[in-house]
Structures are given as structure tokens and as C-alpha cells.
Design an enzyme around this catalytic site. Sequence first.
Site, mmCIF file in Angstrom:
data_model
loop_
_atom_site.group_PDB
_atom_site.id
_atom_site.type_symbol
_atom_site.label_atom_id
_atom_site.label_comp_id
_atom_site.label_asym_id
_atom_site.label_seq_id
_atom_site.Cartn_x
_atom_site.Cartn_y
_atom_site.Cartn_z
ATOM 1 N N CYS A 1 3.216 -3.079 4.029
ATOM 2 C CA CYS A 1 2.336 -1.956 4.375
ATOM 3 C C CYS A 1 2.999 -1.226 5.543
ATOM 4 O O CYS A 1 4.207 -1.377 5.762
ATOM 5 C CB CYS A 1 0.907 -2.415 4.669
ATOM 6 S SG CYS A 1 0.692 -3.500 6.094
ATOM 7 N N ASP B 1 0.870 -1.174 0.000
ATOM 8 C CA ASP B 1 0.000 0.000 0.000
ATOM 9 C C ASP B 1 0.917 1.237 0.000
ATOM 10 O O ASP B 1 2.147 1.121 -0.137
ATOM 11 C CB ASP B 1 -1.009 -0.033 1.157
ATOM 12 C CG ASP B 1 -0.373 0.157 2.533
ATOM 13 O OD1 ASP B 1 0.875 0.276 2.621
ATOM 14 O OD2 ASP B 1 -1.134 0.183 3.525
#
Length: 145
Positions: free
Chosen positions: A65, A8
Site C-alpha cells: 500500500c 491498494d
Amino acid sequence: MKVAIGSDHAGYKIKEDIKEVMDELNIQYEDVGCHCEDSVDYPDFAVPVAEKVANGEVDRGILICGTGIGMSITANKVDGVRCALVHDLFSAKVTRLHNDSNVLAMGERIIGPGLAKEIAKVWLETEFEGGRHQRRVNKMMEVEA
Ligand code: RB5
């Protein structure tokens, strides 16, 4: 070996660093995104990486992430995936030797790029030990049935 890699926004920088490691190791990879630091949702990248591993399109997956936690929880919901959340070199080695982990998750807000690159290298280069560990992995995977 072919690897699917995804992140992400909070793991984007380390994803790019790990692609350099795989270039150095001559490992083929597919980057499922994200492709910049604009805010996105980690399951949108964890699921495609996990599914590619589960269906045999690639051999391994790497997910980054902020903490690695959201990525690892999501990836482990896909049958066939054994995702290990790793932030040290010993775990990187032993999760390959003993768990035959097929997806590696890391958190960019927890470790720096130097350690993340070393972890990825060790994890990519360590083979599963088999033997008694195969029996344990089989028992782990029977939970999915
Ligand atoms: C994004 O802010 C953050 O929640 C995500 O990168 C991850 O740490 C979730 O587990």
C-alpha cells in the site's frame, strides 16, 4: 512455492513490478487485486491474502500500500500470519531467517520499484533458520491461543 499478492491503489505499480520478479523466479502467484489505480480500501486486499496464507492455500503473501502500515496491521490480525513491514534488504533477509515471516508488506510511497523488487527477491529466496528461532516463533504464535 505459491504466493498471494495484493495491493491498494497506492501500491498497485509495485505489485505489478513484483509479479515480474515472481515470473523471473518461476514462482506461481495469485493476484487478489486491486487491478488499477482507482481508490480502494487496503483491508479489502490484506484480509484475503492473509487468509490464504493462514489456511494454507498459499505458502506466502505479499502486500503493498502507500506505507505498508495499513496492510501489515490488518494482515497481522489474522491468526497464523506473521507479516513483516520491510523497506531494506537486511530486514528482508533477517525476518525470514529469524521470524519465519509468511507475509511481506511494503510501502510504494516510501521506497522505489528497484529496491522493492530486490526486497521481494531476497525475502522470497531466504529460508527460515529454525533452531532457537523456532522456539521464539512458537512463543510469538502462542499469543494467539
Ligand atoms: C491510502 O491513501 C493509504 O492510506 C494506504 O495506501 C496506506 O498507506 C495505509 O496504510
